[in-house]
Design a protein around this motif. Structure first.
Motif, mmCIF file in Angstrom:
data_model
loop_
_atom_site.group_PDB
_atom_site.id
_atom_site.type_symbol
_atom_site.label_atom_id
_atom_site.label_comp_id
_atom_site.label_asym_id
_atom_site.label_seq_id
_atom_site.Cartn_x
_atom_site.Cartn_y
_atom_site.Cartn_z
ATOM 1 N N TRP A 1 -12.882 -18.834 3.276
ATOM 2 C CA TRP A 1 -13.424 -17.564 2.791
ATOM 3 C C TRP A 1 -12.634 -16.401 3.386
ATOM 4 O O TRP A 1 -12.282 -15.452 2.687
ATOM 5 N N LEU A 2 -12.334 -16.457 4.703
ATOM 6 C CA LEU A 2 -11.634 -15.365 5.360
ATOM 7 C C LEU A 2 -10.223 -15.198 4.803
ATOM 8 O O LEU A 2 -9.754 -14.073 4.592
ATOM 9 N N THR A 3 -9.535 -16.301 4.525
ATOM 10 C CA THR A 3 -8.194 -16.224 3.947
ATOM 11 C C THR A 3 -8.234 -15.528 2.591
ATOM 12 O O THR A 3 -7.429 -14.634 2.301
ATOM 13 N N ALA A 4 -9.193 -15.932 1.759
ATOM 14 C CA ALA A 4 -9.329 -15.326 0.435
ATOM 15 C C ALA A 4 -9.756 -13.864 0.553
ATOM 16 O O ALA A 4 -9.303 -13.004 -0.219
ATOM 17 N N ARG A 5 -10.618 -13.588 1.540
ATOM 18 C CA ARG A 5 -11.098 -12.213 1.710
ATOM 19 C C ARG A 5 -9.963 -11.290 2.134
ATOM 20 O O ARG A 5 -9.890 -10.134 1.705
ATOM 21 N N LEU A 6 -9.069 -11.748 2.968
ATOM 22 C CA LEU A 6 -7.943 -10.923 3.405
ATOM 23 C C LEU A 6 -6.987 -10.647 2.253
ATOM 24 O O LEU A 6 -6.404 -9.557 2.160
ATOM 25 N N ASP A 7 -6.819 -11.627 1.362
ATOM 26 C CA ASP A 7 -5.999 -11.397 0.170
ATOM 27 C C ASP A 7 -6.651 -10.330 -0.713
ATOM 28 O O ASP A 7 -5.976 -9.439 -1.249
ATOM 29 N N LEU A 8 -7.965 -10.438 -0.852
ATOM 30 C CA LEU A 8 -8.690 -9.455 -1.647
ATOM 31 C C LEU A 8 -8.612 -8.073 -1.011
ATOM 32 O O LEU A 8 -8.488 -7.062 -1.710
ATOM 33 N N LEU A 9 -8.656 -8.022 0.325
ATOM 34 C CA LEU A 9 -8.591 -6.736 1.017
ATOM 35 C C LEU A 9 -7.283 -6.014 0.701
ATOM 36 O O LEU A 9 -7.273 -4.789 0.522
ATOM 37 N N LYS A 10 -6.194 -6.752 0.619
ATOM 38 C CA LYS A 10 -4.913 -6.138 0.259
ATOM 39 C C LYS A 10 -5.001 -5.511 -1.128
ATOM 40 O O LYS A 10 -4.521 -4.387 -1.354
ATOM 41 N N ALA A 11 -5.605 -6.239 -2.060
ATOM 42 C CA ALA A 11 -5.746 -5.725 -3.423
ATOM 43 C C ALA A 11 -6.676 -4.521 -3.448
ATOM 44 O O ALA A 11 -6.428 -3.544 -4.178
ATOM 45 N N GLU A 12 -7.756 -4.556 -2.661
ATOM 46 C CA GLU A 12 -8.685 -3.429 -2.604
ATOM 47 C C GLU A 12 -8.010 -2.187 -2.032
ATOM 48 O O GLU A 12 -8.228 -1.070 -2.522
ATOM 49 N N LYS A 13 -7.200 -2.362 -1.002
ATOM 50 C CA LYS A 13 -6.496 -1.219 -0.417
ATOM 51 C C LYS A 13 -5.490 -0.634 -1.408
ATOM 52 O O LYS A 13 -5.332 0.593 -1.501
ATOM 53 N N ALA A 14 -4.822 -1.516 -2.161
ATOM 54 C CA ALA A 14 -3.878 -1.036 -3.171
ATOM 55 C C ALA A 14 -4.613 -0.239 -4.251
ATOM 56 O O ALA A 14 -4.127 0.805 -4.717
ATOM 57 N N LEU A 15 -5.789 -0.733 -4.645
ATOM 58 C CA LEU A 15 -6.588 -0.016 -5.644
ATOM 59 C C LEU A 15 -7.055 1.336 -5.112
ATOM 60 O O LEU A 15 -7.050 2.333 -5.832
ATOM 61 N N THR A 16 -7.446 1.379 -3.837
ATOM 62 C CA THR A 16 -7.874 2.644 -3.229
ATOM 63 C C THR A 16 -6.744 3.654 -3.226
ATOM 64 O O THR A 16 -6.940 4.830 -3.555
ATOM 65 N N ARG A 17 -5.541 3.195 -2.867
ATOM 66 C CA ARG A 17 -4.388 4.098 -2.871
ATOM 67 C C ARG A 17 -4.090 4.584 -4.282
ATOM 68 O O ARG A 17 -3.788 5.760 -4.495
ATOM 69 N N ARG A 18 -4.172 3.685 -5.258
ATOM 70 C CA ARG A 18 -3.938 4.079 -6.644
ATOM 71 C C ARG A 18 -5.011 5.050 -7.113
ATOM 72 O O ARG A 18 -4.721 6.024 -7.835
ATOM 73 N N SER A 19 -6.248 4.815 -6.688
ATOM 74 C CA SER A 19 -7.338 5.728 -7.037
ATOM 75 C C SER A 19 -7.093 7.116 -6.464
ATOM 76 O O SER A 19 -7.333 8.133 -7.131
ATOM 77 N N ASP A 20 -6.606 7.180 -5.224
ATOM 78 C CA ASP A 20 -6.277 8.471 -4.608
ATOM 79 C C ASP A 20 -5.197 9.195 -5.408
ATOM 80 O O ASP A 20 -5.239 10.420 -5.579
ATOM 81 N N GLU A 21 -4.235 8.436 -5.909
ATOM 82 C CA GLU A 21 -3.168 9.033 -6.713
ATOM 83 C C GLU A 21 -3.728 9.594 -8.022
ATOM 84 O O GLU A 21 -3.329 10.678 -8.467
ATOM 85 N N LEU A 22 -4.683 8.859 -8.627
ATOM 86 C CA LEU A 22 -5.298 9.335 -9.859
ATOM 87 C C LEU A 22 -6.127 10.596 -9.624
ATOM 88 O O LEU A 22 -6.159 11.499 -10.466
ATOM 89 N N VAL A 23 -6.810 10.652 -8.479
ATOM 90 C CA VAL A 23 -7.585 11.843 -8.132
ATOM 91 C C VAL A 23 -6.653 13.057 -8.047
ATOM 92 O O VAL A 23 -6.954 14.134 -8.576
ATOM 93 N N ALA A 24 -5.516 12.874 -7.383
ATOM 94 C CA ALA A 24 -4.550 13.975 -7.258
ATOM 95 C C ALA A 24 -4.006 14.380 -8.626
ATOM 96 O O ALA A 24 -3.844 15.573 -8.925
#
Length: 254
Positions: free
Chosen positions: A12-35
């Motif tokens: 679960w932790l291995t899969a969760r860390l992979d997901l965390l990378k994707a979530e952080k990428a989405l957050t950064r992309r969301s910040d770019e869209l806000v700007a």
């Protein structure tokens, strides 16, 4: 026995860390869209709009209530509806808790609908809401912001919604089941129900001049639909095959 994939805590932790990378990428992309959203050019509004509010008639500038920013939720409640749209009602359930925080950050949150003010006030009391809600009845406001349409536009197929042109009066066989269901709960027919649509528009007031900054429609309002933000994080997600939600006073008590 569950049919969902199971595993060890380490898996679960291995899969969760992979997901965390994707979530952080989405957050950064969301910040770019806000700007990018905030960088849109503002459009000066010179047309005079009048609204009916709990405090009396008001101009668009007066809806800001002394603040510099105005967020408008285009609530589906046409003049011929007997009740507000269930989906819009679900979204609006979250407004009261947010409005006080926004008001203290120079932002006014308000709903606007075409229904006459007494209808809005009655429904607001039924739902137990306190956020400001104005009627644009008799004004071009909803039509100018492509959130309401005439019967003629439906017949001609000249509706422009969500930055696309199309749409016409539907035959009974063409009406999607959710539209028919929602129209019925609003006490109207699908064609009348569909002449109003959901959306969000934002405005800014500077040196006495009102500017239109942003509008979004259809799935663009998903981000402010609090129910779905929680469901997207629930183990089974949205887990839906059709319309399941109701106005909050229509559920059986559990």
């Amino acid at each position: 026995m569950t049919t969902h994939k199971t595993g060890t805590r380490e898996e679960w932790l291995t899969a969760r860390l992979d997901l965390l990378k994707a979530e952080k990428a989405l957050t950064r992309r969301s910040d770019e869209l806000v700007a990018q959203r905030q960088a849109l050019p503002w459009v000066r509004i010179d047309k005079s709009y009048r609204f009916e509010t709990d405090e009396g008639r008001a101009s668009l500038a007066e809806l800001f209530k002394g603040r510099s920013q105005l967020l408008v939720y285009h609530f589906m409640f046409g003049p011929d509806y007997k009740a507000g749209c269930p989906s819009c009602s679900s979204i609006a359930d979250g407004f009261d808790g947010l409005a006080i925080h926004l008001a203290n950050h120079d932002v006014t949150l308000m709903a606007i609908s075409r229904a006459p003010l007494p209808k809005l006030q009655d429904y607001k009391r039924r739902m137990g809401w306190t956020f400001p809600w104005a009627s644009s009845n008799g004004s071009d406001f909803n039509f100018d912001f492509n959130i309401s349409f005439t019967e003629a536009q439906q017949r001609e197929g000249s509706i422009e919604y969500n930055y696309e042109r199309g749409g016409h009066a539907m035959d009974a066989a063409e009406v999607p089941e959710p539209v028919a269901q929602f129209a019925d709960t609003c006490g109207t027919d699908p064609a009348t129900y569909s002449r109003d649509r959901p959306g969000l528009s934002t405005f800014v007031l500077e040196d006495g001049v009102v500017y239109h900054a942003y509008s979004t429609y259809a799935r663009g309002v998903d981000g402010i639909w609090g129910m779905y933000q929680w469901l997207d994080r629930a183990p089974k997600g949205r887990n839906e095959t059709g319309v399941w939600w109701k106005r909050h006073d229509e559920y059986e008590r559990r």
